[in-house]
Design an enzyme around this catalytic site. Structure first.
Site, PDB file in Angstrom:
ATOM      1  N   GLY A 148      60.035 119.292  69.711  1.00 43.56           N
ATOM      2  CA  GLY A 148      58.773 119.668  69.075  1.00 43.56           C
ATOM      3  C   GLY A 148      58.064 118.446  68.539  1.00 43.56           C
ATOM      4  O   GLY A 148      56.850 118.298  68.671  1.00 43.56           O
ATOM      5  N   MET A 151      59.172 114.093  66.917  1.00 47.15           N
ATOM      6  CA  MET A 151      60.215 113.098  66.649  1.00 47.15           C
ATOM      7  C   MET A 151      59.718 112.103  65.614  1.00 47.15           C
ATOM      8  O   MET A 151      58.631 111.542  65.751  1.00 47.15           O
ATOM      9  CB  MET A 151      60.612 112.375  67.942  1.00 47.15           C
ATOM     10  CG  MET A 151      61.658 111.282  67.741  1.00 47.15           C
ATOM     11  SD  MET A 151      63.190 111.951  67.057  1.00 47.15           S
ATOM     12  CE  MET A 151      63.809 110.501  66.194  1.00 47.15           C
ATOM     13  N   GLU A 152      60.557 111.867  64.584  1.00 46.87           N
ATOM     14  CA  GLU A 152      60.154 111.117  63.404  1.00 46.87           C
ATOM     15  C   GLU A 152      60.229 109.615  63.572  1.00 46.87           C
ATOM     16  O   GLU A 152      60.551 108.900  62.596  1.00 46.87           O
ATOM     17  CB  GLU A 152      61.029 111.535  62.217  1.00 46.87           C
ATOM     18  CG  GLU A 152      62.513 111.189  62.320  1.00 46.87           C
ATOM     19  CD  GLU A 152      63.377 112.260  62.959  1.00 46.87           C
ATOM     20  OE1 GLU A 152      64.606 112.206  62.803  1.00 46.87           O
ATOM     21  OE2 GLU A 152      62.822 113.148  63.640  1.00 46.87           O
ATOM     22  N   ASN A 153      59.942 109.062  64.738  1.00 45.35           N
ATOM     23  CA  ASN A 153      59.967 107.605  64.912  1.00 45.35           C
ATOM     24  C   ASN A 153      59.225 106.941  63.758  1.00 45.35           C
ATOM     25  O   ASN A 153      58.106 107.317  63.431  1.00 45.35           O
ATOM     26  CB  ASN A 153      59.297 107.221  66.234  1.00 45.35           C
ATOM     27  CG  ASN A 153      59.789 108.058  67.390  1.00 45.35           C
ATOM     28  OD1 ASN A 153      60.965 108.124  67.688  1.00 45.35           O
ATOM     29  ND2 ASN A 153      58.854 108.734  68.054  1.00 45.35           N
ATOM     30  N   HIS A 201      57.519 118.190  58.054  1.00 46.10           N
ATOM     31  CA  HIS A 201      58.923 117.930  58.383  1.00 46.10           C
ATOM     32  C   HIS A 201      59.118 116.486  58.838  1.00 46.10           C
ATOM     33  O   HIS A 201      60.009 115.785  58.346  1.00 46.10           O
ATOM     34  CB  HIS A 201      59.375 118.896  59.485  1.00 46.10           C
ATOM     35  CG  HIS A 201      60.808 118.734  59.883  1.00 46.10           C
ATOM     36  ND1 HIS A 201      61.806 119.545  59.400  1.00 46.10           N
ATOM     37  CD2 HIS A 201      61.425 117.851  60.722  1.00 46.10           C
ATOM     38  CE1 HIS A 201      62.971 119.171  59.910  1.00 46.10           C
ATOM     39  NE2 HIS A 201      62.760 118.143  60.729  1.00 46.10           N
ATOM     40  N   GLU A 202      58.284 116.041  59.764  1.00 46.51           N
ATOM     41  CA  GLU A 202      58.464 114.697  60.311  1.00 46.51           C
ATOM     42  C   GLU A 202      58.181 113.616  59.270  1.00 46.51           C
ATOM     43  O   GLU A 202      58.881 112.600  59.204  1.00 46.51           O
ATOM     44  CB  GLU A 202      57.569 114.499  61.534  1.00 46.51           C
ATOM     45  CG  GLU A 202      57.788 115.503  62.657  1.00 46.51           C
ATOM     46  CD  GLU A 202      59.243 115.650  63.061  1.00 46.51           C
ATOM     47  OE1 GLU A 202      59.970 114.630  63.069  1.00 46.51           O
ATOM     48  OE2 GLU A 202      59.663 116.781  63.350  1.00 46.51           O
ATOM     49  N   HIS A 242      60.958 112.806  56.901  1.00 46.26           N
ATOM     50  CA  HIS A 242      61.971 111.913  57.453  1.00 46.26           C
ATOM     51  C   HIS A 242      61.667 110.442  57.189  1.00 46.26           C
ATOM     52  O   HIS A 242      62.571 109.602  57.314  1.00 46.26           O
ATOM     53  CB  HIS A 242      62.073 112.099  58.969  1.00 46.26           C
ATOM     54  CG  HIS A 242      62.917 113.255  59.391  1.00 46.26           C
ATOM     55  ND1 HIS A 242      64.222 113.409  58.978  1.00 46.26           N
ATOM     56  CD2 HIS A 242      62.651 114.307  60.212  1.00 46.26           C
ATOM     57  CE1 HIS A 242      64.725 114.510  59.530  1.00 46.26           C
ATOM     58  NE2 HIS A 242      63.801 115.072  60.268  1.00 46.26           N
ATOM     59  N   GLU A 266      68.307 116.311  58.907  1.00 41.71           N
ATOM     60  CA  GLU A 266      67.485 117.456  59.290  1.00 41.71           C
ATOM     61  C   GLU A 266      67.451 118.565  58.248  1.00 41.71           C
ATOM     62  O   GLU A 266      66.427 119.212  58.059  1.00 41.71           O
ATOM     63  CB  GLU A 266      67.967 118.011  60.633  1.00 41.71           C
ATOM     64  CG  GLU A 266      67.841 117.032  61.795  1.00 41.71           C
ATOM     65  CD  GLU A 266      66.401 116.600  62.060  1.00 41.71           C
ATOM     66  OE1 GLU A 266      65.465 117.237  61.526  1.00 41.71           O
ATOM     67  OE2 GLU A 266      66.215 115.614  62.789  1.00 41.71           O
TER      68      GLU A 266
END
Length: 813
Positions: free
Chosen positions: A340, A342-344, A376-377, A380, A399
């Site tokens: 969905g 990605m927290e790069n 959410h991301e 992180h 997570e």
């Protein structure tokens, strides 16, 4: 001969209920298993060689046979240059070339260098796969031999001498890889704009895919600083984790150099080359940018994401009591992306449906999804990126906390939604359902149980994401372990410090004792209270008590007992708070499935629903009642069940018909808009008068005038699904045409799901075939499309037969 298992009737019913939703998971896990099995059987990969013959007995385990890196070398920083080609070569392949120089420090004497490298063709230097040099005049042992290990994805260098403890060395490699469309590592995404095919080079490194982009120490604890240089075509833009340092225009390429990153893990790296455009804003001198296809930005689909990002980051800075650790925040919507989002760190990647919101065409649900996924991301950026798990067995440290805090960030950005209440539906009930199965697992597993890539992938599940809560004492935890790695016991120690420093807080046991019972054993208890004596007992709760013995341990559970003798029942729907009404319904049905109470008692909790108007209790009830629909839809009792549903839903349907002035207005409340969807969907399913005619008329109007859709965005998913289910070929083909022409990802997603609602078997079979053709259904969407079809009572056996018949092809993809 394998073990033979016998299951009870209840287990069989459970399995049938879960079959539709589990089919996609089975496919994904089976692919992962088969890939690992293929590696273990020694299937060669392009551009790799096998390790030399062992000189020790075959029973001996060499360092390169382990999936975990030796702890003898620690990376300090990397200099990585990548050049993705956005046009195919003479062989029709998209490739990238590059080089990497990793500076590492020796912390334990060794004559081996083991570093991850997967599916990369490495340039040979004097017959070896890499060059080794020293830092500061350090003597360098000669490379005796080097080889690639396919099974564990290693490049191994055997040295003639030993590396010196405390000394630093440089390992240099040059390589070429395929810019494939496999959604892993450094990969290729494609889309069509104005009739022209465009190619994007993008990345997904979590959990074990950075090794596909360049040789690296690809474990979360192997943090380092990364100096990234990207060579790319003029007319394209390059992005990475940190800010631009310089751009050198050449002929015919451009060279983009980025500032050194913070000390970080390989799985958080990102690099993207595209012709995307951005919109931006400044929040306390922090640059915030949203990147997407030009048409999407021109249609203002990125505006909402830009507007909520600033407030969410501001909230997290206050909540964590720590400044955002980077100089910019880029977020990009990709046409092809497996997860969905990605927290790069500094360059968060999203599916288009998770970042783009059209103010006219998108629904309230789309808007909420964008908000919660962004929240959410961005959570992180601190919890997961600044402080990172040491190994994947503690994935919940990343997570679980982000899943909790996302509600706080979203609530700050959109306070009128009361989104915290929805946690009970989206996380609490969901994780209870999973954790009540005999196949569940503890939050934290032993490190030795999570080694292979397939085992790591299995950790990304509901348990890791939803079975956790947060605490403000995490501030000291973040400050202590900034730019470092942790294990779960580090968090307990900081929680204990918070307890000890708070005079009014007194716990019966230490934080370690309390929390370890919830993290080191799976499941949760059912607590029984004898109201005559006040005695309290507990046991491991399982939906099917016959499925296994159950745990004999106990959980620390705070319990209070009201002995006043008063009782409150679900008679009017107003005596209890909305969350409690939803919880009573869910608890009752779960207790009934576990044979602890009678099913009639669980069903009795739904009698009041004809008077219920709130979304959360209705949604809780419908999720549980769907179990009975699936069990009885082909039996003689289904008519009575449908009649009961009709009696309960009809007042809700009429309620929304009234407050929307015969469906011409939108309910003002956020969750009221969701409950309107429930009212229309269920009413049409049980044939409440006027519902199906309404659906058909709306859809027919759209078919007659495709450029003008009369269906409100909130109701599109329900209307599309039911109109196609009640219709035939014309309705399905129209939806397919609109799907192929959709320029908004969320609209395409709605149509893709709705086309699985048809009751015509040959249409479903044709749709299943479409999932094998990426020009029809994107690879990222193939599995979920099969899952949608399997959720259709007509499509379930078709999907199962399809997967079995085409398994070889699916596996190869």
């Amino acid at each position: 001969m394998g073990k033979v298992y016998y299951i009870s009737r209840n287990v069989g019913l459970c399995m049938l209920v879960l079959a539709a939703s589990a089919l996609a998971t089975i496919i994904a896990l089976s692919v992962a298993y088969n890939k690992e099995r293929a590696k273990n059987q020694g299937r060669p990969a392009d551009g790799t060689s096998s390790p030399p013959a062992a000189t020790t007995p075959s029973a001996a385990r060499e360092a390169w046979d382990s999936y975990r890196l030796p702890q003898s070398l620690i990376p300090v920083y990397y200099n990585v240059t990548l050049w993705p080609r956005l046009e195919p070569d003479a062989d029709g392949l998209y490739v990238f070339t590059g080089s990497s120089a990793v500076v590492f420090r020796c912390v334990k004497e060794t004559d081996l260098i083991i570093i991850h490298s997967n599916k990369l063709n490495l340039t040979s230097f004097q017959g070896h796969h890499a060059k080794l040099s020293g830092v500061g005049g350090v003597r360098v042992p000669t490379i005796q031999k080097s080889w690639l290990v396919v099974k564990t994805a290693y490049l191994v260098l055997q040295l003639q001498g030993r590396l010196t403890v405390g000394a630093s060395y440089v390992l240099f490699t040059e390589f070429q890889g395929e810019l494939a469309d496999d959604l892993e590592g450094f990969y290729r995404s494609e889309y069509v704009e104005d009739g022209v095919k465009k190619v994007v080079a993008t990345s997904q490194m979590q959990a074990t895919y950075a090794r596909k982009a360049f040789p690296c120490f690809d474990e979360p604890a192997m943090k380092a600083v990364f100096n990234i240089v990207i060579i790319h075509h003029r007319g394209t833009v390059a992005l990475s984790n940190d800010s631009l340092d310089s751009v050198l225009d050449g002929i015919p390429v451009r060279v983009t150099t980025f500032e050194p990153t913070q000390r970080m893990s390989t799985y958080l790296l990102a690099f993207i080359v595209s012709d995307f455009v951005s919109i931006e804003s400044l929040q306390n001198h922090l640059l915030i940018r949203i990147w997407a296809r030009k048409k999407a930005i021109d249609d203002k689909q990125g505006d909402y994401a830009r507007n909520v990002t600033g407030p969410i980051l501001q909230f997290y800075e206050q909540y964590y009591n720590a400044s955002y650790p980077l100089s910019k925040s880029d977020q990009i919507a990709l046409p092809d992306f497996n997860a969905g989002a990605m927290e790069n760190w500094g360059l968060v990647t999203y599916r288009e449906t998770a970042l783009l919101y059209d103010p006219v065409e998108s629904s309230t649900g789309n808007k909420e999804r964008v908000t919660t996924v962004i929240a959410h991301e961005l959570a992180h950026m601190w919890f997961g990126n600044l402080v990172t798990l040491r190994w994947w067995n503690d994935l919940w440290l990343n997570e679980g906390f982000a899943s909790y805090v996302e509600y706080l960030g979203a609530d700050y950005a959109e306070p009128s939604w009361n989104i915290r209440d929805q946690m009970i539906l989206y996380d609490v009930h969901k994780v209870f359902a999973m954790d009540a199965l005999a196949s569940s697992h503890p939050l934290s597993r032993r490190e030795e149980e999570v080694n292979e890539p397939a085992q790591i992938s299995e950790m990304f599940n509901t348990i890791s994401y939803s079975k956790v809560c947060g605490s403000s004492s995490s501030q000291s935890y973040l400050n202590r372990f900034a730019f470092d790695n942790t294990v779960y016991t580090d968090l307990w120690e900081h929680l204990q410090q918070a307890v000890d420093n708070t005079p009014d807080v007194h716990l019966p046991h230490s934080v370690h004792d309390i929390m370890n019972r919830w993290t080191l054993q799976m499941g949760f208890p059912v607590v029984s209270i004898d109201t005559r004596t006040g005695s309290i007992t507990q046991k491991h709760f399982l939906l099917d008590p016959d499925s296994c013995q159950g745990l004999t341990g106990c959980w620390q559970t705070p319990t209070s007992l009201d002995t006043s003798g008063s009782t409150t029942t679900l008679k009017t729907g107003t005596a209890l708070p909305v969350i409690n009404r939803a919880q009573i319904i869910d608890d009752a049905f779960n207790l009934a499935r576990a044979k602890i109470i009678d099913t009639t008692l669980a069903l009795a909790t739904t009698k009041y629903l004809s008077k219920e108007r709130d979304y959360i209790p209705w949604e809780s009830a419908l999720r549980n009642l769907n179990y009975y629909i699936l069990m009885f839809d082909r039996t003689e009792v289904y008519g009575a069940l449908q009649a009961y549903f009709k009696k309960q839903i009809e007042p809700l349907f009429e309620h929304f018909r009234g407050i929307t002035a015969n469906w011409t207005k939108v309910p003002t409340g956020h969750t009221d808009q969701y409950n309107q969807i429930n009212a229309v969907g269920v009413a049409c399913t049980v044939n409440v008068g006027g519902c199906r005619e309404l659906i058909r008329s709306w859809y027919r109007q759209w078919m007659e005038s495709p450029s003008h859709n009369p269906i409100h965005s909130n109701l599109k998913s329900t209307v599309y699904c039911h109109a196609i289910a009640f219709g035939g070929v014309d309705e399905w083909d129209f939806a397919w045409t609109m799907f192929k022409n959709a320029t908004l990802a969320s609209e395409a997603s709605r149509l893709r799901s709705a086309m699985a609602c048809t009751k015509t078997p040959w249409l479903l079979n044709r749709y299943l075939d479409y999932t094998l053709d990426p020009t029809k259904i994107r690879k990222q969407d193939a599995t979920s499309t099969i899952q949608y079809i399997a959720a259709n009572v007509v499509g379930m056996p078709l999907a199962w037969n399809f997967v079995r018949a085409r398994w070889s092809y699916i596996f190869q993809q």
